[in-house]
Motif scaffolding. Structure first.
Motif, PDB file in Angstrom:
ATOM      1  N   ALA A  32       0.815  -1.214   0.000  1.00  0.00           N
ATOM      2  CA  ALA A  32       0.000   0.000   0.000  1.00  0.00           C
ATOM      3  C   ALA A  32       0.850   1.266   0.000  1.00  0.00           C
ATOM      4  N   LEU A  33       2.067   1.172   0.493  1.00  0.00           N
ATOM      5  CA  LEU A  33       2.967   2.332   0.464  1.00  0.00           C
ATOM      6  C   LEU A  33       3.606   2.513  -0.903  1.00  0.00           C
ATOM      7  N   ALA A  34       3.760   1.419  -1.634  1.00  0.00           N
ATOM      8  CA  ALA A  34       4.529   1.438  -2.877  1.00  0.00           C
ATOM      9  C   ALA A  34       4.052   2.477  -3.897  1.00  0.00           C
ATOM     10  N   PRO A  35       2.729   2.657  -4.158  1.00  0.00           N
ATOM     11  CA  PRO A  35       2.324   3.635  -5.169  1.00  0.00           C
ATOM     12  C   PRO A  35       2.770   5.057  -4.850  1.00  0.00           C
ATOM     13  N   LEU A  36       2.824   5.404  -3.565  1.00  0.00           N
ATOM     14  CA  LEU A  36       3.236   6.750  -3.174  1.00  0.00           C
ATOM     15  C   LEU A  36       4.756   6.887  -3.197  1.00  0.00           C
ATOM     16  N   LEU A  37       5.452   5.890  -2.718  1.00  0.00           N
ATOM     17  CA  LEU A  37       6.908   5.934  -2.732  1.00  0.00           C
ATOM     18  C   LEU A  37       7.443   5.955  -4.153  1.00  0.00           C
ATOM     19  N   ALA A  38       6.707   5.343  -5.088  1.00  0.00           N
ATOM     20  CA  ALA A  38       7.133   5.351  -6.485  1.00  0.00           C
ATOM     21  C   ALA A  38       7.139   6.762  -7.076  1.00  0.00           C
ATOM     22  N   LEU A  39       6.376   7.672  -6.461  1.00  0.00           N
ATOM     23  CA  LEU A  39       6.352   9.066  -6.914  1.00  0.00           C
ATOM     24  C   LEU A  39       7.436   9.900  -6.243  1.00  0.00           C
ATOM     25  N   GLY A  40       8.226   9.273  -5.392  1.00  0.00           N
ATOM     26  CA  GLY A  40       9.271  10.007  -4.705  1.00  0.00           C
ATOM     27  C   GLY A  40       8.824  10.679  -3.425  1.00  0.00           C
ATOM     28  N   LEU A  48       9.219   4.036  17.344  1.00  0.00           N
ATOM     29  CA  LEU A  48       8.237   2.997  17.634  1.00  0.00           C
ATOM     30  C   LEU A  48       7.855   2.183  16.397  1.00  0.00           C
ATOM     31  N   ALA A  49       8.521   2.461  15.286  1.00  0.00           N
ATOM     32  CA  ALA A  49       8.254   1.770  14.019  1.00  0.00           C
ATOM     33  C   ALA A  49       7.024   2.310  13.302  1.00  0.00           C
ATOM     34  N   ASN A  50       6.481   3.450  13.731  1.00  0.00           N
ATOM     35  CA  ASN A  50       5.445   4.109  12.946  1.00  0.00           C
ATOM     36  C   ASN A  50       6.094   4.752  11.723  1.00  0.00           C
ATOM     37  N   VAL A  51       5.372   4.731  10.601  1.00  0.00           N
ATOM     38  CA  VAL A  51       5.907   5.224   9.336  1.00  0.00           C
ATOM     39  C   VAL A  51       5.066   6.404   8.863  1.00  0.00           C
ATOM     40  N   TYR A  52       5.736   7.416   8.320  1.00  0.00           N
ATOM     41  CA  TYR A  52       5.063   8.619   7.837  1.00  0.00           C
ATOM     42  C   TYR A  52       5.529   8.895   6.416  1.00  0.00           C
ATOM     43  N   VAL A  53       4.567   9.069   5.510  1.00  0.00           N
ATOM     44  CA  VAL A  53       4.870   9.333   4.114  1.00  0.00           C
ATOM     45  C   VAL A  53       4.206  10.646   3.725  1.00  0.00           C
ATOM     46  N   SER A  54       4.980  11.537   3.111  1.00  0.00           N
ATOM     47  CA  SER A  54       4.463  12.868   2.775  1.00  0.00           C
ATOM     48  C   SER A  54       4.722  13.185   1.310  1.00  0.00           C
ATOM     49  N   ALA A  55       3.731  13.831   0.677  1.00  0.00           N
ATOM     50  CA  ALA A  55       3.915  14.330  -0.679  1.00  0.00           C
ATOM     51  C   ALA A  55       4.962  15.441  -0.658  1.00  0.00           C
ATOM     52  N   PRO A  56       5.607  15.702  -1.784  1.00  0.00           N
ATOM     53  CA  PRO A  56       6.641  16.740  -1.815  1.00  0.00           C
ATOM     54  C   PRO A  56       6.183  18.097  -1.302  1.00  0.00           C
ATOM     55  N   ASP A  57       4.915  18.465  -1.540  1.00  0.00           N
ATOM     56  CA  ASP A  57       4.415  19.762  -1.062  1.00  0.00           C
ATOM     57  C   ASP A  57       3.731  19.654   0.296  1.00  0.00           C
ATOM     58  N   ARG A  58       3.782  18.456   0.906  1.00  0.00           N
ATOM     59  CA  ARG A  58       3.202  18.210   2.243  1.00  0.00           C
ATOM     60  C   ARG A  58       1.691  18.380   2.274  1.00  0.00           C
ATOM     61  N   ARG A  59       1.030  18.336   1.118  1.00  0.00           N
ATOM     62  CA  ARG A  59      -0.419  18.522   1.104  1.00  0.00           C
ATOM     63  C   ARG A  59      -1.189  17.211   1.139  1.00  0.00           C
ATOM     64  N   TYR A  79      -4.691  18.291   2.360  1.00  0.00           N
ATOM     65  CA  TYR A  79      -4.763  19.670   2.815  1.00  0.00           C
ATOM     66  C   TYR A  79      -4.740  20.636   1.627  1.00  0.00           C
ATOM     67  N   LYS A  80      -5.474  21.743   1.749  1.00  0.00           N
ATOM     68  CA  LYS A  80      -5.299  22.858   0.826  1.00  0.00           C
ATOM     69  C   LYS A  80      -4.037  23.625   1.177  1.00  0.00           C
ATOM     70  N   ASP A  81      -3.849  23.830   2.466  1.00  0.00           N
ATOM     71  CA  ASP A  81      -2.676  24.514   2.998  1.00  0.00           C
ATOM     72  C   ASP A  81      -1.924  23.503   3.863  1.00  0.00           C
ATOM     73  N   SER A  82      -0.659  23.295   3.577  1.00  0.00           N
ATOM     74  CA  SER A  82       0.096  22.273   4.301  1.00  0.00           C
ATOM     75  C   SER A  82       0.173  22.555   5.795  1.00  0.00           C
ATOM     76  N   PHE A  83      -0.123  23.802   6.208  1.00  0.00           N
ATOM     77  CA  PHE A  83      -0.110  24.141   7.633  1.00  0.00           C
ATOM     78  C   PHE A  83      -1.520  24.330   8.192  1.00  0.00           C
ATOM     79  N   GLY A  84      -2.535  24.050   7.360  1.00  0.00           N
ATOM     80  CA  GLY A  84      -3.908  24.215   7.806  1.00  0.00           C
ATOM     81  C   GLY A  84      -4.539  22.890   8.196  1.00  0.00           C
ATOM     82  N   PRO A  85      -5.834  22.914   8.516  1.00  0.00           N
ATOM     83  CA  PRO A  85      -6.535  21.673   8.889  1.00  0.00           C
ATOM     84  C   PRO A  85      -6.752  20.799   7.663  1.00  0.00           C
TER      85      PRO A  85
END
Length: 287
Positions: A32-40, A48-59, A79-85
């Motif tokens: 399930a992670l592979a499609p996103l990681l394939a985009l870089g 604790l072995a929790n994993v976090y995956v973020s788009a380049p613009d953090r949105r 997110y519309k704004d990477s620092f918003g809700p």
């Protein structure tokens, strides 16, 4: 109808689980992670072995949280704004079949490549592409049925009564949608919606294309491969298990098998052409 594949080389399991909504997690998040990681997309993890995956613009952000505060193993927010809700949020608990999460992230990766108009597309009733009803259509096409009218909830149930999808109408608390099961969409399997073996939730503004990717995967009549001994990978006592059998051999396979078992012939004694030398005598029987 047989669902035996032609090539079992990549099949991970010794039984098929049907219907597939009675399968459970494969206990690995990599597919399930592979499609996103394939985009870089960036991958990080904590102690604790929790994993976090973020788009380049953090949105768009995904958390794979085996050591989280609750059973929400997968949490995906946009997110519309990477620092918003968050504009929308989706949660898959720790027993959702991994294939369903992979279906979601695969279409999410495509939507992200298309831009915000795709991955932030709000559902709009009565439109051709974004009508919320489109998320239910794949289930209805496979024999799921609309439940009787309930106050502010539209429900479709699987033919075996062991899974359902609920769409809540009316106003909802945006924060509760992201942190509890009180979300606009609630997909579940098990004994009941109140006591599910697995569940997934999606908030009001989750794009219909992402929801439909999941329901199409859930509705697929093909069973899912699992290991019989790994009982966490299916809902024990409910799922039907069928042994995975190798494909029947073709005539060519049979001929090859026979040839491989045939004893090798002794090499014939030979004399070089034009030679006047006699071949050595073969050893006689010992007495």
């Amino acid at each position: 109808m047989s669902h035996q594949p032609e090539d079992l080389g990549d099949l991970d399991g010794d039984v098929y689980v049907s219907p597939r909504h009675l399968a459970s997690t494969t206990a690995t998040g990599d597919p399930a992670l592979a499609p996103l990681l394939a985009l870089g997309w960036e991958l990080q993890h904590d102690d604790l072995a929790n994993v976090y995956v973020s788009a380049p613009d953090r949105r768009v952000r995904l958390g794979y949280l085996p050591e989280g505060d609750d059973d929400g193993l997968w949490r995906i927010n946009a997110y519309k704004d990477s620092f918003g809700p968050p504009v929308w949020g989706v949660c898959f608990n720790d027993r959702v079949p991994t294939e369903f999460v992979q279906a979601f992230t695969t279409v999410l990766a495509t939507a992200y490549e298309q831009g915000p108009d795709a991955y932030l597309a709000r559902p709009v009733a009565g439109t051709d592409e974004h009508d919320p009803f489109l998320a239910i259509v794949p289930l209805l096409s496979q024999g799921w049925e609309m439940d009787g009218p309930r106050w502010n909830v539209i429900t479709v149930n699987a033919p075996d009564g062991r899974a359902g999808m609920e769409f809540t109408t009316g106003d909802l608390d945006p924060e509760a949608e992201l942190t509890t099961r009180a979300a606009r969409w609630h997909l579940w399997a098990g004994k009941s919606a109140d006591r599910p073996a697995w569940y997934a939730t999606a908030s009001t503004d989750t794009p219909v294309a992402l929801l439909a990717a999941v329901t199409e995967c859930v509705a697929d009549p093909a069973p899912l491969p699992r290991w019989r001994e790994e009982t966490y990978s299916y809902i024990k006592g409910m799922a039907q298990l069928t042994p995975i059998l190798p494909p029947a051999p073709t005539p060519l396979d049979v001929r090859r098998a026979v040839a491989s078992r045939r004893p090798a012939a002794l090499p014939a004694a030979s004399v070089p052409r034009w030679s006047t030398t006699s071949p050595p005598a073969l050893p006689g029987r010992r007495r």
